[in-house]
Design a protein around this motif. Structure first.
Motif, PDB file in Angstrom:
ATOM      1  N   GLN A 364      63.441  38.821  47.387  1.00 25.17           N
ATOM      2  CA  GLN A 364      62.990  38.851  45.782  1.00 25.17           C
ATOM      3  C   GLN A 364      62.026  38.146  45.586  1.00 25.17           C
ATOM      4  O   GLN A 364      60.746  39.080  44.573  1.00 25.17           O
ATOM      5  N   ILE A 365      61.022  37.360  46.264  1.00 23.36           N
ATOM      6  CA  ILE A 365      59.485  36.407  45.806  1.00 23.36           C
ATOM      7  C   ILE A 365      58.530  37.971  45.890  1.00 23.36           C
ATOM      8  O   ILE A 365      57.879  38.453  45.624  1.00 23.36           O
ATOM      9  N   GLU A 366      58.964  38.557  47.027  1.00 18.43           N
ATOM     10  CA  GLU A 366      57.887  39.720  47.295  1.00 18.43           C
ATOM     11  C   GLU A 366      57.721  40.507  46.133  1.00 18.43           C
ATOM     12  O   GLU A 366      56.173  41.819  46.114  1.00 18.43           O
ATOM     13  N   ASP A 367      59.031  40.977  45.483  1.00 21.76           N
ATOM     14  CA  ASP A 367      59.273  41.588  44.431  1.00 21.76           C
ATOM     15  C   ASP A 367      58.289  41.171  43.433  1.00 21.76           C
ATOM     16  O   ASP A 367      57.563  42.361  43.456  1.00 21.76           O
ATOM     17  N   TRP A 368      58.584  40.415  43.048  1.00 21.00           N
ATOM     18  CA  TRP A 368      57.982  39.468  41.940  1.00 21.00           C
ATOM     19  C   TRP A 368      56.467  39.507  42.271  1.00 21.00           C
ATOM     20  O   TRP A 368      55.350  40.055  41.092  1.00 21.00           O
ATOM     21  N   ARG A 369      55.957  39.518  43.386  1.00 16.66           N
ATOM     22  CA  ARG A 369      54.665  38.851  43.648  1.00 16.66           C
ATOM     23  C   ARG A 369      53.516  40.595  44.158  1.00 16.66           C
ATOM     24  O   ARG A 369      52.451  40.712  43.809  1.00 16.66           O
ATOM     25  N   ALA A 370      54.651  41.545  44.237  1.00 19.24           N
ATOM     26  CA  ALA A 370      53.931  42.818  43.734  1.00 19.24           C
ATOM     27  C   ALA A 370      54.164  43.314  42.148  1.00 19.24           C
ATOM     28  O   ALA A 370      53.042  44.019  42.446  1.00 19.24           O
ATOM     29  N   ARG A 371      54.786  43.045  41.703  1.00 19.28           N
ATOM     30  CA  ARG A 371      54.967  43.054  40.369  1.00 19.28           C
ATOM     31  C   ARG A 371      54.109  42.392  39.320  1.00 19.28           C
ATOM     32  O   ARG A 371      53.532  43.135  38.608  1.00 19.28           O
ATOM     33  N   TYR A 372      53.866  41.289  39.744  1.00 18.65           N
ATOM     34  CA  TYR A 372      52.708  40.776  39.185  1.00 18.65           C
ATOM     35  C   TYR A 372      51.431  39.899  40.087  1.00 18.65           C
ATOM     36  O   TYR A 372      51.401  38.733  39.774  1.00 18.65           O
ATOM     37  N   PRO A 373      50.759  40.108  40.044  1.00 22.26           N
ATOM     38  CA  PRO A 373      49.327  40.164  40.777  1.00 22.26           C
ATOM     39  C   PRO A 373      48.786  39.191  39.879  1.00 22.26           C
ATOM     40  O   PRO A 373      48.763  40.005  38.513  1.00 22.26           O
ATOM     41  N   LEU A 374      47.623  38.840  40.173  1.00 26.82           N
ATOM     42  CA  LEU A 374      46.979  38.369  38.945  1.00 26.82           C
ATOM     43  C   LEU A 374      46.026  39.272  38.616  1.00 26.82           C
ATOM     44  O   LEU A 374      45.456  39.805  39.559  1.00 26.82           O
ATOM     45  N   ARG A 375      45.276  40.288  37.907  1.00 26.84           N
ATOM     46  CA  ARG A 375      44.599  40.573  37.039  1.00 26.84           C
ATOM     47  C   ARG A 375      43.565  40.796  36.420  1.00 26.84           C
ATOM     48  O   ARG A 375      43.791  39.640  35.399  1.00 26.84           O
ATOM     49  N   TYR A 376      42.869  41.308  36.498  1.00 24.32           N
ATOM     50  CA  TYR A 376      41.569  41.828  35.275  1.00 24.32           C
ATOM     51  C   TYR A 376      41.364  43.116  35.222  1.00 24.32           C
ATOM     52  O   TYR A 376      41.131  43.640  36.916  1.00 24.32           O
ATOM     53  N   ARG A 377      40.146  43.458  34.366  1.00 20.95           N
ATOM     54  CA  ARG A 377      39.537  44.457  34.202  1.00 20.95           C
ATOM     55  C   ARG A 377      38.358  44.983  34.330  1.00 20.95           C
ATOM     56  O   ARG A 377      37.569  44.035  33.034  1.00 20.95           O
ATOM     57  N   GLN A 378      37.477  44.486  35.842  1.00 18.69           N
ATOM     58  CA  GLN A 378      36.138  44.754  34.847  1.00 18.69           C
ATOM     59  C   GLN A 378      34.781  46.091  34.446  1.00 18.69           C
ATOM     60  O   GLN A 378      35.585  47.318  35.374  1.00 18.69           O
ATOM     61  N   GLY A 379      34.702  45.692  33.256  1.00 22.26           N
ATOM     62  CA  GLY A 379      33.827  46.972  33.039  1.00 22.26           C
ATOM     63  C   GLY A 379      32.713  47.494  33.138  1.00 22.26           C
ATOM     64  O   GLY A 379      32.091  46.406  34.300  1.00 22.26           O
ATOM     65  N   GLU A 380      31.780  47.773  33.202  1.00 23.89           N
ATOM     66  CA  GLU A 380      30.032  48.554  33.087  1.00 23.89           C
ATOM     67  C   GLU A 380      29.070  47.429  32.466  1.00 23.89           C
ATOM     68  O   GLU A 380      28.338  47.080  32.995  1.00 23.89           O
ATOM     69  N   ASP A 381      29.315  46.852  31.199  1.00 20.14           N
ATOM     70  CA  ASP A 381      29.255  46.107  30.390  1.00 20.14           C
ATOM     71  C   ASP A 381      28.953  44.303  30.175  1.00 20.14           C
ATOM     72  O   ASP A 381      27.616  44.248  30.670  1.00 20.14           O
ATOM     73  N   VAL A 382      29.820  44.270  29.831  1.00 20.94           N
ATOM     74  CA  VAL A 382      30.846  42.751  29.709  1.00 20.94           C
ATOM     75  C   VAL A 382      30.518  42.482  31.016  1.00 20.94           C
ATOM     76  O   VAL A 382      32.014  42.934  31.512  1.00 20.94           O
ATOM     77  N   ILE A 383      30.673  41.018  31.523  1.00 21.59           N
ATOM     78  CA  ILE A 383      31.343  40.360  32.678  1.00 21.59           C
ATOM     79  C   ILE A 383      32.405  39.519  32.002  1.00 21.59           C
ATOM     80  O   ILE A 383      32.481  39.322  30.857  1.00 21.59           O
ATOM     81  N   LYS A 384      33.548  39.995  32.765  1.00 24.94           N
ATOM     82  CA  LYS A 384      34.813  39.593  32.435  1.00 24.94           C
ATOM     83  C   LYS A 384      34.299  38.382  33.814  1.00 24.94           C
ATOM     84  O   LYS A 384      33.840  37.993  35.210  1.00 24.94           O
ATOM     85  N   PRO A 385      35.279  37.320  33.050  1.00 28.33           N
ATOM     86  CA  PRO A 385      34.292  35.992  33.526  1.00 28.33           C
ATOM     87  C   PRO A 385      35.361  35.445  35.047  1.00 28.33           C
ATOM     88  O   PRO A 385      35.143  34.900  36.123  1.00 28.33           O
ATOM     89  N   GLN A 386      36.680  36.276  34.703  1.00 31.97           N
ATOM     90  CA  GLN A 386      37.649  36.338  36.510  1.00 31.97           C
ATOM     91  C   GLN A 386      36.519  37.160  37.301  1.00 31.97           C
ATOM     92  O   GLN A 386      36.260  36.592  38.428  1.00 31.97           O
TER      93      GLN A 386
END
Lengths: 585, 172
Positions: A364-386
């Motif tokens: 069950q925990i591995e299922d949650w872990r796979a479905r909800y990792p920490l994430r963000y999306r870094q583009g080309e122009d603006v620095i994402k703080p993460q």
């Protein structure tokens, strides 16, 4: 890299002989500090504390770090204490000097940080009469110290100082304060100088948990199907990280840590669920809320962990291991309470533990872990703080840095995107959420651990609350690296205004100075970063500077939000992973 | 019936300050506190009533025991106690009412301890209920002023040392 650029003074061997000497009280106080093994004091002198500073002049083995504001002194003492485990020490004068300690004392009380504050006071014959620079420091700090002492006679002074040190580390650690009137400091008397160990607070101590209670706990673990270890800062104070790991591995139990507990369990371990709570990982929060057994160790069921208390982990039994009996049943009822030092209790418990069957639970925990990792999306122009924080982590991890965090969004992102593996490497203001903590704490940590790389991750708002600490860092040529995650907002407040106050951005925009130039102006190095491709070279450049502090001002996406988030007072079923998007168990 | 905590503290303004400060700071819902002297002039005994439905007496105790000025905390919750309250009641009393007041006092085993031109002072001792009742009966004459000690208590029948001594033994 050579981070040990500070002048290291040899500390005199501790005198443990009992001796009788005639001297002024101020000198007896210094003798007591030497006997306590104090190497460094953070402070600012003033009228009432002049005699103390006069005595300090005769004790070159104790370094005094002159700060520009007493709040910096106490946060430095906190940083020192958290990095070393030894009590931090700060000196201030009476009145405003002492009242400027209030935030730091409260902070240390909340996070159980051992420290001793020594304050000057107006002469006894003026006390109570609103004398110049008089403040009722004993009254003001009564609820934010474990105990405080007003020294009325010379004879009381050494005992008060030694007791302040004993109590700061006895049981649950915390701050203590000794208030020294000027006339007492100047009075000459015959002092008996003692071994510090001669002083012990005589307080009733709860007996060590008996065999029956330990068996009950072991039985609950054996019978559980969905156990979780909930690990707080107490584990770090106790030095119980190896025992936590042993228990987790023996019983195959997942481990979630609080903000204060980061580093108590290695996050590169497969059993680590990282931080839980308001901005914790979705899988840690799902795991604790769906658990049938919580083993809480050195943690206090804080509202930032539980959310709505009545709905928190409704099916879980609780084993509560804590050194402070007043924590038991404070927020959450314990089915088994084991009162005492976490390390000793875990050692006694371990041989009794029988592993439960956690196969299904782990699936069950591995299922949650796979479905909800920490994430963000870094583009080309603006620095994402993460992205910036992750880059800082990746480029510094081989140095095993000590990291101080300030308070706000950057703190939560750093908690999320660093992989914390070692106790005493994450130093932050947890309970009180004191903006301005991080930079002076980094200075204190570097004094305590001159051998280690010290990094401060800061926000643009919090950096400006205790910027003066940088001047002290320059004076001592401390090679600390300050990374400002600069979004030109009081970011966490702005996030709440966006999400819960209809985007009415009230008093959150910061018209900032140029931090890199500000750093240069005080003699530190300053680097300004505005594009994603500049982050890595800037971090490398900062690491190469070892003769002074470096401030790296990283301009990030101003409106990035910190997710996951369980809004205040809500439950795990309200976990937001993006605006309007909820996580589903 | 309240759950009593008997708290022995150092007899000083500072330690009283610390105890009350803590109770207020922690928002611990305790009842009206009474304060007594003991066989040792250095000690004060506070009697703190706690309603277990509102707060775990153990939590109140654990918090109080953190204070260095607290010498002992005893949980008297389940023990048989002698509890006594004492009041001085100043009653408006023209001389024609004296006999009637004296008879009432007699009934409550109270004493008249001062006779003024227009008032009498009645001293009454007993359970809180008895003292309440006596004051209520005196109302019809006109009660000018009341001072009360609040309950003082002692555990029945125990021949052990007083709590502070026992605690010191345990610590040693």
């Amino acid at each position: 890299m050579d981070t040990a650029t500070m002048a290291q003074t040899q500390v005199a061997p501790r005198t443990i002989r009992r001796e009788r000497r005639r001297m002024k009280t101020a000198w007896a106080v210094m003798e007591a500090l030497v006997r306590e093994g104090v190497e460094v004091i953070f402070g600012v002198p003033g009228g009432a504390s002049l005699p103390l500073y006069d005595a300090l002049y005769d004790y070159p083995q104790i370094r005094h770090v002159l700060v520009r504001h007493e709040q910096c002194a106490i946060h430095m003492a906190e940083g020192y204490a958290r990095a070393t485990g030894k009590p931090g020490v700060c000196f201030t004068t009476s009145g405003p000097g002492a009242t400027n300690l209030v935030t730091g004392l409260t902070d240390a009380m909340m996070d159980s940080t051992p420290l001793v504050a020594i304050t000057g006071q107006v002469p006894t014959f003026f006390m109570g009469g609103d004398a110049f620079q008089e403040a009722d420091v004993i009254g003001v700090t009564m609820s934010i110290t474990k105990h405080n002492w007003l020294v009325r006679t010379p004879a009381q002074a050494p005992e008060a100082v030694h007791m302040a040190f004993r109590l700061a580390t006895d049981g649950r650690p915390g701050p203590t304060l000794v208030d020294l009137p000027r006339d007492v400091l100047l009075a000459e008397a015959d002092f008996i100088l003692e071994d510090p160990e001669a002083f012990r607070p005589s307080r009733p101590r709860p007996p060590f948990p008996d065999e029956r209670a330990l068996r009950q706990a072991a039985d609950l673990i054996a019978q559980s199907q969905r156990p979780i270890l909930y690990v707080g800062g107490g584990v770090i104070h106790s030095g119980a990280a190896p025992e936590i790991r042993a228990l987790a591995e023996k019983a195959r139990i997942p481990v979630a840590t609080t903000l204060m507990g980061l580093g108590a369990f290695p996050e590169d371990h497969p059993y680590a669920l990282k931080m839980l709570g308001m901005h914790g990982t979705v899988y840690a929060n799902f795991a604790i809320n769906f658990s049938d057994l919580i083993i809480a160790v050195g943690a206090r069921f804080d509202d930032r962990v539980t959310g709505k208390l009545s709905a928190f982990a409704p099916h879980a039994k609780v084993i509560h291991i804590d050194i402070d009996p007043a924590e038991i049943n404070k927020n959450r009822r314990a089915d088994v309470a084991l009162i005492g030092d976490a390390k000793s209790i875990l050692r006694a418990l371990l041989p009794l533990v029988r592993p439960p069957d956690t196969e299904a639970w782990w699936r069950q925990i591995e299922d949650w872990r796979a479905r909800y990792p920490l994430r963000y999306r870094q583009g080309e122009d603006v620095i994402k703080p993460q992205f910036a924080i992750q880059m800082i982590y990746e480029l510094t991890k081989d140095y095993r840095p000590i990291v101080t965090l300030d308070v706000g969004q950057h703190q939560m992102w750093a908690a999320q995107f660093f992989t914390w593996t070692e106790p005493r490497t994450c130093i932050t203001s947890g309970g009180l959420g004191t903006m301005g903590f991080g930079l002076p704490a980094a200075v204190g940590a570097q004094f305590g651990r001159p051998d280690r790389l010290v990094i401060n991750i800061n926000g643009d708002g919090s950096f400006q609350m205790t910027f003066q600490a940088l001047i002290t860092a320059v004076e001592w040529q401390l090679p600390i690296k300050v990374f400002i995650i600069n979004n030109q907002y009081l970011g966490m407040v702005r996030q709440w205004q966006e999400l819960f106050y209809n985007r009415r951005y009230s008093a959150v925009y910061l018209a900032n100075p140029d931090f890199a130039r500000m750093a240069e102006a005080v003699g530190a190095a300053g680097i300004r970063v505005e594009r994603p491709d500049q982050v890595e070279p800037a971090v490398r450049q900062a690491l190469a500077i070892t003769d002074r502090p470096v401030v790296v001002d990283i301009h990030v996406d101003p409106e990035e939000n910190c997710f996951p988030m369980i809004p205040s007072g809500m439950t795990v079923f309200d976990t937001m992973i993006a605006p309007g998007v909820k996580a589903v168990p | 019936m309240p759950h009593w905590l008997a708290v022995t503290i150092e007899n000083s303004v500072e330690s009283l300050n610390r105890v009350f400060h803590l109770l207020r700071q922690r928002h611990l819902p305790v009842g009206p506190i009474s304060m007594c002297r003991t066989e040792d002039p250095q000690d004060l005994r506070l009697l703190i009533p706690v309603d277990p439905a509102r707060v775990d007496p153990q939590r109140v105790r654990a918090n109080l025991e953190k204070l260095l000025c607290v010498k002992a905390v005893e949980d008297w919750g389940e023990r048989p106690l002698v509890i006594r309250d004492m009041a001085l009641v100043k009653v408006r009393a023209p001389s024609e009412a004296w006999v009637e007041i004296a008879q009432l006092a007699e009934f409550y085993r109270a004493r008249i301890v001062d006779v003024g031109p227009e008032t009498l002072i009645v001293e009454v001792t007993g359970s809180a209920e008895k003292v309440d009742s006596c004051i209520a009966r005196l109302q019809r004459f006109g009660v000018v002023e009341v001072t009360r000690s609040g309950p003082m208590a002692m555990v029945r029948g125990q021949a052990e040392a007083a709590p502070a001594d026992r605690m010191a033994e345990a610590a040693a």
